[in-house]
Scaffold this motif. Structure first.
Motif, PDB file in Angstrom:
ATOM      1  N   ASN A 147     -19.060 -45.311   8.639  1.00  0.00           N
ATOM      2  CA  ASN A 147     -17.754 -45.946   8.845  1.00  0.00           C
ATOM      3  C   ASN A 147     -17.704 -47.352   8.259  1.00  0.00           C
ATOM      4  N   TYR A 148     -18.846 -48.015   8.201  1.00  0.00           N
ATOM      5  CA  TYR A 148     -18.899 -49.383   7.694  1.00  0.00           C
ATOM      6  C   TYR A 148     -18.290 -49.492   6.297  1.00  0.00           C
ATOM      7  N   TYR A 149     -18.454 -48.439   5.516  1.00  0.00           N
ATOM      8  CA  TYR A 149     -18.060 -48.492   4.109  1.00  0.00           C
ATOM      9  C   TYR A 149     -16.574 -48.204   3.906  1.00  0.00           C
ATOM     10  N   VAL A 150     -15.886 -47.802   4.967  1.00  0.00           N
ATOM     11  CA  VAL A 150     -14.422 -47.635   4.910  1.00  0.00           C
ATOM     12  C   VAL A 150     -13.795 -48.338   6.111  1.00  0.00           C
ATOM     13  N   ASN A 151     -14.460 -49.387   6.582  1.00  0.00           N
ATOM     14  CA  ASN A 151     -14.045 -50.043   7.819  1.00  0.00           C
ATOM     15  C   ASN A 151     -12.605 -50.536   7.772  1.00  0.00           C
ATOM     16  N   HIS A 152     -12.164 -50.992   6.592  1.00  0.00           N
ATOM     17  CA  HIS A 152     -10.811 -51.525   6.469  1.00  0.00           C
ATOM     18  C   HIS A 152      -9.751 -50.448   6.613  1.00  0.00           C
ATOM     19  N   ARG A 153     -10.148 -49.175   6.585  1.00  0.00           N
ATOM     20  CA  ARG A 153      -9.191 -48.074   6.688  1.00  0.00           C
ATOM     21  C   ARG A 153      -9.244 -47.384   8.052  1.00  0.00           C
ATOM     22  N   LEU A 154     -10.140 -47.814   8.926  1.00  0.00           N
ATOM     23  CA  LEU A 154     -10.288 -47.154  10.214  1.00  0.00           C
ATOM     24  C   LEU A 154      -9.106 -47.472  11.128  1.00  0.00           C
ATOM     25  N   LEU A 173      -7.275 -39.420  12.553  1.00  0.00           N
ATOM     26  CA  LEU A 173      -8.132 -38.446  13.209  1.00  0.00           C
ATOM     27  C   LEU A 173      -7.520 -37.060  13.088  1.00  0.00           C
ATOM     28  N   ASP A 174      -8.369 -36.046  12.834  1.00  0.00           N
ATOM     29  CA  ASP A 174      -7.868 -34.676  12.802  1.00  0.00           C
ATOM     30  C   ASP A 174      -7.852 -34.104  14.217  1.00  0.00           C
ATOM     31  N   THR A 175      -7.571 -32.826  14.333  1.00  0.00           N
ATOM     32  CA  THR A 175      -7.446 -32.200  15.657  1.00  0.00           C
ATOM     33  C   THR A 175      -8.771 -32.171  16.409  1.00  0.00           C
ATOM     34  N   ASN A 176      -9.880 -32.331  15.682  1.00  0.00           N
ATOM     35  CA  ASN A 176     -11.192 -32.358  16.319  1.00  0.00           C
ATOM     36  C   ASN A 176     -11.651 -33.781  16.641  1.00  0.00           C
ATOM     37  N   GLY A 177     -10.819 -34.754  16.312  1.00  0.00           N
ATOM     38  CA  GLY A 177     -11.180 -36.133  16.585  1.00  0.00           C
ATOM     39  C   GLY A 177     -12.038 -36.767  15.520  1.00  0.00           C
ATOM     40  N   TYR A 178     -12.086 -36.161  14.314  1.00  0.00           N
ATOM     41  CA  TYR A 178     -12.875 -36.685  13.218  1.00  0.00           C
ATOM     42  C   TYR A 178     -11.969 -37.152  12.091  1.00  0.00           C
ATOM     43  N   MET A 179     -12.549 -37.925  11.184  1.00  0.00           N
ATOM     44  CA  MET A 179     -11.873 -38.344   9.969  1.00  0.00           C
ATOM     45  C   MET A 179     -12.608 -37.753   8.777  1.00  0.00           C
ATOM     46  N   PHE A 180     -11.888 -37.561   7.698  1.00  0.00           N
ATOM     47  CA  PHE A 180     -12.477 -36.984   6.494  1.00  0.00           C
ATOM     48  C   PHE A 180     -12.038 -37.821   5.301  1.00  0.00           C
ATOM     49  N   VAL A 181     -13.020 -38.356   4.577  1.00  0.00           N
ATOM     50  CA  VAL A 181     -12.705 -39.181   3.410  1.00  0.00           C
ATOM     51  C   VAL A 181     -13.823 -39.045   2.382  1.00  0.00           C
ATOM     52  N   SER A 182     -13.426 -38.833   1.144  1.00  0.00           N
ATOM     53  CA  SER A 182     -14.376 -38.736   0.017  1.00  0.00           C
ATOM     54  C   SER A 182     -15.503 -37.755   0.305  1.00  0.00           C
ATOM     55  N   GLY A 183     -15.143 -36.629   0.894  1.00  0.00           N
ATOM     56  CA  GLY A 183     -16.130 -35.582   1.162  1.00  0.00           C
ATOM     57  C   GLY A 183     -16.986 -35.803   2.382  1.00  0.00           C
ATOM     58  N   GLN A 184     -16.701 -36.850   3.168  1.00  0.00           N
ATOM     59  CA  GLN A 184     -17.509 -37.190   4.328  1.00  0.00           C
ATOM     60  C   GLN A 184     -16.706 -37.062   5.618  1.00  0.00           C
ATOM     61  N   GLY A 201     -25.505 -46.979   1.185  1.00  0.00           N
ATOM     62  CA  GLY A 201     -24.158 -46.775   0.688  1.00  0.00           C
ATOM     63  C   GLY A 201     -23.547 -45.526   1.295  1.00  0.00           C
ATOM     64  N   PHE A 202     -22.289 -45.336   1.037  1.00  0.00           N
ATOM     65  CA  PHE A 202     -21.538 -44.226   1.627  1.00  0.00           C
ATOM     66  C   PHE A 202     -22.189 -42.880   1.353  1.00  0.00           C
ATOM     67  N   ASP A 203     -22.734 -42.710   0.151  1.00  0.00           N
ATOM     68  CA  ASP A 203     -23.317 -41.427  -0.236  1.00  0.00           C
ATOM     69  C   ASP A 203     -24.742 -41.230   0.266  1.00  0.00           C
ATOM     70  N   ASP A 204     -25.265 -42.189   1.006  1.00  0.00           N
ATOM     71  CA  ASP A 204     -26.613 -42.070   1.552  1.00  0.00           C
ATOM     72  C   ASP A 204     -26.631 -41.384   2.916  1.00  0.00           C
ATOM     73  N   TYR A 205     -25.469 -40.872   3.331  1.00  0.00           N
ATOM     74  CA  TYR A 205     -25.353 -40.202   4.621  1.00  0.00           C
ATOM     75  C   TYR A 205     -25.000 -38.732   4.410  1.00  0.00           C
ATOM     76  N   LEU A 206     -25.395 -37.900   5.363  1.00  0.00           N
ATOM     77  CA  LEU A 206     -25.026 -36.496   5.321  1.00  0.00           C
ATOM     78  C   LEU A 206     -23.514 -36.345   5.480  1.00  0.00           C
ATOM     79  N   LYS A 207     -22.942 -35.346   4.854  1.00  0.00           N
ATOM     80  CA  LYS A 207     -21.493 -35.169   4.870  1.00  0.00           C
ATOM     81  C   LYS A 207     -20.975 -34.677   6.215  1.00  0.00           C
TER      82      LYS A 207
END
Length: 307
Positions: free
Chosen positions: A88-95, A34-45, A125-131
């Motif tokens: 998150n489902y598409y990177v669930n193993h990394r959460l 998690l970043d300082t805002n409480g979010y994660m950033f991966v593959s542009g998302q 899929g992962f790219d079907d969501y807004l960034k």
């Protein structure tokens, strides 16, 4: 485990090619932080941490679906439910805290008796969501529409819609953060969306499907059906059938419902986060319509918000 069996005459190049295959399943990738805002950033998302599966909440969601079906939907033959996975489902193993999707879906499958399940997971899929937001991209929903159409009996081609774009969109993850990432928000229109009449419980004056004035606000996603509201009815007087649809929904359906207008004379969207389900009979005439319970996984996992 992959076993290659060859005879002594197999060319060396074949073996070399096989051994050079990239068989990394990604399970050894580092955990997201998690970043300082409480979010994660991966593959542009950007995404938030949805936490762990709450069994009691998932069970309560199933009970809610069953109770509504029993009270209002006895005349409806086509009653379905579907869960929209978070990106998150598409990177669930990394959460930091992986979500038990199998556990959640097993509970729903075993305990929901008032509706038939539709599995949407393979059709997103992962790219079907807004960034910069947790919602899906409307223009990427052809596979979802096809899958729903298989159960509900319609066939809609998104290629027949016009793409309209807003290039300065920042989703909820960027709210209040200057110089945050901007992306393109696309909304689809056709004759049905242009001519349909919308009755919004909270805004009786605005009758259109898309509220384009919302694009320049801090809630630009509200361009879809004007945003959150307890009850919306979309009337399509040019429909070629008398079919009607009721969607028990969250905000994801705001961008899905416009795509389905061609298939129905009337679509009613009910958000029981804002209206008591026990009072729905005072506002909605239930008379055998098609019905879809459509909620994202975070609603299912926090079902106390459903009244």
């Amino acid at each position: 485990l992959i076993l290659l069996v060859v005879d002594s005459f197999a060319p060396k190049a074949f073996e070399t090619s096989f051994l050079s295959l990239d068989l990394d399943d990604g399970l050894n990738e580092p955990a997201l932080e998690l970043d300082t805002n409480g979010y994660m950033f991966v593959s542009g998302q950007y995404m938030n941490d949805i936490g762990t599966m709450k069994e009691a909440s998932v069970q309560k969601f199933a009970e809610k679906v069953n109770a509504i079906s029993e009270q209002y939907l006895k005349d409806s033959e086509n009653v379905f439910y579907a869960v929209i996975p978070s990106k998150n489902y598409y990177v669930n193993h990394r959460l930091p805290t992986p979500f038990d999707y199998d556990g959640m879906n097993n509970i729903l499958r075993n305990q929901i008796t008032g509706a038939v399940g539709i599995n949407l997971y393979p059709y997103l899929g992962f790219d079907d969501y807004l960034k910069t937001d947790f919602h899906w991209k409307q223009e990427n929903l052809q596979k979802v529409v096809d899958r729903l159409g298989e159960s509900l009996g319609f066939d809609i081609d998104l290629a027949q819609f016009k793409k309209n774009t807003y290039d300065s969109f920042t989703g909820q993850y960027g709210y209040g953060k200057p110089d945050f990432l901007k992306e393109t928000l696309t909304y689809l229109t056709n004759q049905a969306t242009d001519t349909a009449v919308v009755d919004n419980y909270q805004d009786k004056e605005f009758k259109k499907v898309y509220h384009t004035d919302k694009l320049t606000t801090t809630s630009a996603y509200d361009v879809f059906l004007s945003g959150p509201t307890p009850l919306i009815t979309i009337q399509n007087d040019n429909a070629t059938s008398d079919k009607e649809l009721i969607i028990f929904r969250d905000s994801f359906s705001s961008s899905l419902a416009p795509l389905l207008i061609d298939a129905y004379k009337e679509i009613t969207l009910i958000d029981i986060r804002y209206v008591m389900s026990s009072k729905l009979g005072e506002f909605v005439d239930f008379h055998g319509q098609d019905v879809l319970f459509l909620y994202n996984d975070q609603i299912v996992n926090n079902s106390d918000m459903l009244k």
